[in-house]
Design a protein around this motif. Structure first.
Motif, PDB file in Angstrom:
ATOM      1  N   LEU A 104       4.063   2.235  -5.073  1.00 26.23           N
ATOM      2  CA  LEU A 104       4.497   2.945  -6.220  1.00 26.23           C
ATOM      3  C   LEU A 104       5.209   2.230  -7.372  1.00 26.23           C
ATOM      4  CD1 LEU A 104       3.567   5.682  -5.092  1.00 26.23           C
ATOM      5  CD2 LEU A 104       6.026   6.724  -5.716  1.00 26.23           C
ATOM      6  N   LEU A 105       4.939   2.305  -8.543  1.00 21.76           N
ATOM      7  CA  LEU A 105       5.516   1.605  -9.672  1.00 21.76           C
ATOM      8  C   LEU A 105       6.010   2.705 -10.611  1.00 21.76           C
ATOM      9  CD1 LEU A 105       2.491  -0.879 -10.063  1.00 21.76           C
ATOM     10  CD2 LEU A 105       4.679  -1.394  -8.915  1.00 21.76           C
ATOM     11  N   ASP A 106       7.066   2.365 -11.445  1.00 21.01           N
ATOM     12  CA  ASP A 106       7.447   3.188 -12.516  1.00 21.01           C
ATOM     13  C   ASP A 106       6.425   2.850 -13.651  1.00 21.01           C
ATOM     14  OD1 ASP A 106       8.893   4.248 -14.943  1.00 21.01           O
ATOM     15  OD2 ASP A 106      10.645   4.447 -13.494  1.00 21.01           O
ATOM     16  N   ALA A 107       5.631   3.939 -14.174  1.00 26.58           N
ATOM     17  CA  ALA A 107       4.796   3.784 -15.235  1.00 26.58           C
ATOM     18  C   ALA A 107       5.599   2.849 -16.553  1.00 26.58           C
ATOM     19  CB  ALA A 107       3.975   5.006 -15.540  1.00 26.58           C
ATOM     20  N   ARG A 108       6.906   3.127 -16.703  1.00 27.55           N
ATOM     21  CA  ARG A 108       7.470   2.594 -17.968  1.00 27.55           C
ATOM     22  C   ARG A 108       7.755   1.120 -17.791  1.00 27.55           C
ATOM     23  NH1 ARG A 108      12.429   6.929 -17.407  1.00 27.55           N
ATOM     24  NH2 ARG A 108      11.966   6.259 -15.358  1.00 27.55           N
ATOM     25  N   ALA A 109       7.394   0.525 -16.544  1.00 26.74           N
ATOM     26  CA  ALA A 109       7.627  -0.691 -16.442  1.00 26.74           C
ATOM     27  C   ALA A 109       6.864  -1.182 -15.125  1.00 26.74           C
ATOM     28  CB  ALA A 109       8.997  -1.193 -16.403  1.00 26.74           C
ATOM     29  N   PRO A 110       5.483  -1.049 -15.059  1.00 32.72           N
ATOM     30  CA  PRO A 110       4.887  -1.304 -13.698  1.00 32.72           C
ATOM     31  C   PRO A 110       4.954  -2.707 -13.463  1.00 32.72           C
ATOM     32  CG  PRO A 110       3.208  -0.584 -15.623  1.00 32.72           C
ATOM     33  CD  PRO A 110       4.843  -0.308 -16.286  1.00 32.72           C
ATOM     34  N   LEU A 111       4.843  -3.660 -14.271  1.00 29.53           N
ATOM     35  CA  LEU A 111       4.712  -4.965 -13.744  1.00 29.53           C
ATOM     36  C   LEU A 111       6.117  -5.385 -13.383  1.00 29.53           C
ATOM     37  CD1 LEU A 111       2.411  -6.655 -16.818  1.00 29.53           C
ATOM     38  CD2 LEU A 111       2.001  -5.308 -14.602  1.00 29.53           C
ATOM     39  N   SER A 112       7.411  -5.003 -13.901  1.00 30.43           N
ATOM     40  CA  SER A 112       8.680  -5.258 -13.692  1.00 30.43           C
ATOM     41  C   SER A 112       8.711  -4.813 -12.061  1.00 30.43           C
ATOM     42  CB  SER A 112       9.525  -4.883 -14.565  1.00 30.43           C
ATOM     43  OG  SER A 112       9.439  -5.396 -15.894  1.00 30.43           O
ATOM     44  N   CYS A 113       8.165  -3.586 -11.835  1.00 29.71           N
ATOM     45  CA  CYS A 113       8.528  -2.935 -10.451  1.00 29.71           C
ATOM     46  C   CYS A 113       7.482  -3.717  -9.232  1.00 29.71           C
ATOM     47  CB  CYS A 113       7.837  -1.578 -10.515  1.00 29.71           C
ATOM     48  SG  CYS A 113       9.103  -0.616 -11.373  1.00 29.71           S
ATOM     49  N   ARG A 114       6.626  -4.584  -9.921  1.00 30.15           N
ATOM     50  CA  ARG A 114       5.763  -5.119  -8.953  1.00 30.15           C
ATOM     51  C   ARG A 114       6.679  -6.145  -7.940  1.00 30.15           C
ATOM     52  NH1 ARG A 114      -0.254  -7.024 -10.991  1.00 30.15           N
ATOM     53  NH2 ARG A 114      -0.479  -7.572  -8.775  1.00 30.15           N
ATOM     54  N   ASN A 115       6.126  -5.916  -6.610  1.00 31.20           N
ATOM     55  CA  ASN A 115       6.797  -7.021  -5.670  1.00 31.20           C
ATOM     56  C   ASN A 115       5.809  -7.787  -5.055  1.00 31.20           C
ATOM     57  OD1 ASN A 115       8.022  -7.527  -2.797  1.00 31.20           O
ATOM     58  ND2 ASN A 115       9.493  -6.618  -3.676  1.00 31.20           N
ATOM     59  N   PRO A 116       5.868  -8.776  -5.474  1.00 32.44           N
ATOM     60  CA  PRO A 116       5.246 -10.250  -5.156  1.00 32.44           C
ATOM     61  C   PRO A 116       5.061 -10.525  -3.401  1.00 32.44           C
ATOM     62  CG  PRO A 116       6.572 -11.199  -6.748  1.00 32.44           C
ATOM     63  CD  PRO A 116       6.719  -9.560  -6.646  1.00 32.44           C
ATOM     64  N   ASP A 117       6.426 -10.210  -2.721  1.00 29.38           N
ATOM     65  CA  ASP A 117       6.538 -10.532  -1.528  1.00 29.38           C
ATOM     66  C   ASP A 117       5.719  -9.325  -0.693  1.00 29.38           C
ATOM     67  OD1 ASP A 117       8.270 -12.511  -1.998  1.00 29.38           O
ATOM     68  OD2 ASP A 117       9.998 -11.354  -1.903  1.00 29.38           O
ATOM     69  N   LEU A 118       5.848  -8.112  -1.099  1.00 30.25           N
ATOM     70  CA  LEU A 118       4.900  -7.123  -0.567  1.00 30.25           C
ATOM     71  C   LEU A 118       3.422  -7.381  -0.586  1.00 30.25           C
ATOM     72  CD1 LEU A 118       5.050  -4.136   0.785  1.00 30.25           C
ATOM     73  CD2 LEU A 118       3.787  -3.589  -1.279  1.00 30.25           C
ATOM     74  N   GLU A 119       3.068  -7.643  -1.884  1.00 32.33           N
ATOM     75  CA  GLU A 119       1.649  -8.032  -1.963  1.00 32.33           C
ATOM     76  C   GLU A 119       1.306  -9.285  -1.379  1.00 32.33           C
ATOM     77  OE1 GLU A 119       0.610  -7.942  -6.206  1.00 32.33           O
ATOM     78  OE2 GLU A 119       1.993  -6.423  -6.394  1.00 32.33           O
ATOM     79  N   GLN A 120       2.037 -10.134  -1.011  1.00 30.70           N
ATOM     80  CA  GLN A 120       1.782 -11.295  -0.277  1.00 30.70           C
ATOM     81  C   GLN A 120       1.710 -10.826   1.197  1.00 30.70           C
ATOM     82  OE1 GLN A 120       1.436 -14.464  -0.963  1.00 30.70           O
ATOM     83  NE2 GLN A 120       1.406 -15.333   1.102  1.00 30.70           N
ATOM     84  N   MET A 121       2.838 -10.177   1.677  1.00 30.23           N
ATOM     85  CA  MET A 121       2.613  -9.642   3.147  1.00 30.23           C
ATOM     86  C   MET A 121       1.627  -8.862   3.475  1.00 30.23           C
ATOM     87  SD  MET A 121       6.562  -8.735   4.263  1.00 30.23           S
ATOM     88  CE  MET A 121       7.252  -7.892   2.515  1.00 30.23           C
ATOM     89  N   ALA A 122       1.035  -7.873   2.585  1.00 34.23           N
ATOM     90  CA  ALA A 122      -0.026  -7.003   2.593  1.00 34.23           C
ATOM     91  C   ALA A 122      -1.351  -7.684   2.150  1.00 34.23           C
ATOM     92  CB  ALA A 122       0.305  -5.675   1.735  1.00 34.23           C
ATOM     93  N   GLN A 123      -1.377  -8.822   2.186  1.00 34.50           N
ATOM     94  CA  GLN A 123      -2.831  -9.638   1.852  1.00 34.50           C
ATOM     95  C   GLN A 123      -3.945  -8.954   2.353  1.00 34.50           C
ATOM     96  OE1 GLN A 123      -2.333 -13.729   2.106  1.00 34.50           O
ATOM     97  NE2 GLN A 123      -2.033 -14.112  -0.099  1.00 34.50           N
ATOM     98  N   ARG A 124      -3.918  -8.785   3.581  1.00 27.29           N
ATOM     99  CA  ARG A 124      -4.988  -8.208   4.290  1.00 27.29           C
ATOM    100  C   ARG A 124      -5.416  -7.028   4.532  1.00 27.29           C
ATOM    101  NH1 ARG A 124      -4.588 -10.719   9.730  1.00 27.29           N
ATOM    102  NH2 ARG A 124      -3.039 -12.242   8.990  1.00 27.29           N
ATOM    103  N   LYS A 125      -4.361  -5.946   3.820  1.00 25.61           N
ATOM    104  CA  LYS A 125      -4.361  -4.763   3.551  1.00 25.61           C
ATOM    105  C   LYS A 125      -5.184  -4.435   2.109  1.00 25.61           C
ATOM    106  CE  LYS A 125      -2.438  -4.407   7.471  1.00 25.61           C
ATOM    107  NZ  LYS A 125      -3.073  -3.504   8.692  1.00 25.61           N
TER     108      LYS A 125
END
Ligand code: GTP
Ligand code: MG
Length: 281
Positions: free
Chosen positions: A30-51
């Motif tokens: 979930l991201l806030d549509a008013r600042a979706p890029l600022s809400c991204r979490n590179p750590d999660l995207e890294q941890m969830a690489q295979r998902k």
């Protein structure tokens, strides 16, 4: 300004999310549509690489619709399914369900090929504080209940909510820490109420917001705040709003703190219209 936001419990949160990730097929981020890029979490995207990750731009009712379309397109170009949602009204929830099915399809085909029983797809909802994780979860579960009659969701053990016959969702969303890489990003997250109250000066956040309004919607100063003229200096502008609103200290001087709080609140509640803080790269 520096944002003081180093909560120690985030280490624990990280461990919990890593454990939860093992149990799911798909992460609904979930991201806030008013600042979706600022809400991204590179750590999660890294941890969830295979998902599989599905990006949900929530609170889209508060964001500039054209900007939201741009971000959805941008994320899809990155190879990430993305859907704009308003969890309060339930708008876009169906598209999320469709995206989940699509993301699970290859795994489902795989189970079929191997002659395995097709089990429900398992999801977890994740996101930084206050993006609407609980509201989204309710909306997703609520829709199902409306469709199948008045039965409450079947919770197996405590960990899963059966959303529909073929979909289960972890009942506690993964709380992520915001990754703040610039002062401006910190100010945006403060405006969106994602970083805690004690982490920033409301006055500085309000001045930042005035700068955003100047660029995106300057007529708000005359039309919404009813100013006769718009001062060029942000601090002066804030004082003019204070006078106009009657936010005065005992001696009749403008009350900057109270006015700052008011302006921030006007943004958060949507009084200033649909505004997006992030820009496409
Ligand atoms: N306008 C609007 N408000 C929303 C939407 N989704 C959630 N909210 C509001 O945003 C606030 C936070 O929502 P929650 O669902 O508690 O957010 P959360 O991510 O679970 O928050 P934490 O558990 O504290 O991290 C609440 O006031 C919700 O009513 C939405 O799509 N549109
Ligand atoms: Mg919550």
């Amino acid at each position: 300004m520096t944002i003081n936001w180093y909560p120690g419990h985030m280490v624990k949160a990280r461990r919990e999310i890593e454990a939860s990730l093992k149990l799911v097929d798909i992460v609904v981020m979930l991201l806030d549509a008013r600042a979706p890029l600022s809400c991204r979490n590179p750590d999660l995207e890294q941890m969830a690489q295979r998902k599989k990750i599905i990006m949900v731009l929530n609170k889209s009712d508060l964001a500039d619709p054209a900007a939201t379309r741009g971000f959805v397109k941008h994320l899809r170009q990155e190879g990430l399914p993305a859907v704009a949602v308003d969890s309060l009204k339930g708008q876009g929830i169906r598209q999320v369900v469709d995206a989940v099915h699509q993301a699970f399809e290859s795994q489902r085909q795989d189970m079929l090929r191997r002659g395995r029983r097709i089990r429900p797809v398992r999801l977890m909802v994740a996101g930084v504080p206050n993006v609407g994780k609980s509201t989204f979860l309710n909306s997703l579960v609520g829709q199902k209940m409306a469709r199948t009659g008045a039965k409450p969701g079947i919770t197996r053990g405590k960990q899963w909510i059966r959303v529909r016959d073929d979909m289960e969702i972890m009942d506690t969303p993964g709380l992520l820490w915001p990754k703040i890489e610039s002062e401006e990003q910190g100010l945006k997250l403060a405006l969106l109420n994602i970083v805690g109250e004690n982490a920033y000066e409301e006055y500085e956040v309000a001045l930042y917001l005035l700068g955003v309004l100047r660029q995106q919607s300057p007529r708000l100063f005359t039309e919404y705040y009813k100013l006769k003229q718009v001062a060029e200096d942000d601090e002066e502008l804030l004082q003019d709003i204070a006078r106009q609103r009657g936010h005065l200290l005992k001696g009749g001087q403008p009350d900057p703190e109270k006015t700052a709080r008011q302006i921030i609140n006007d943004f958060r509640t949507g009084n200033l219209g649909r505004l997006t803080l992030d820009q496409l790269p």
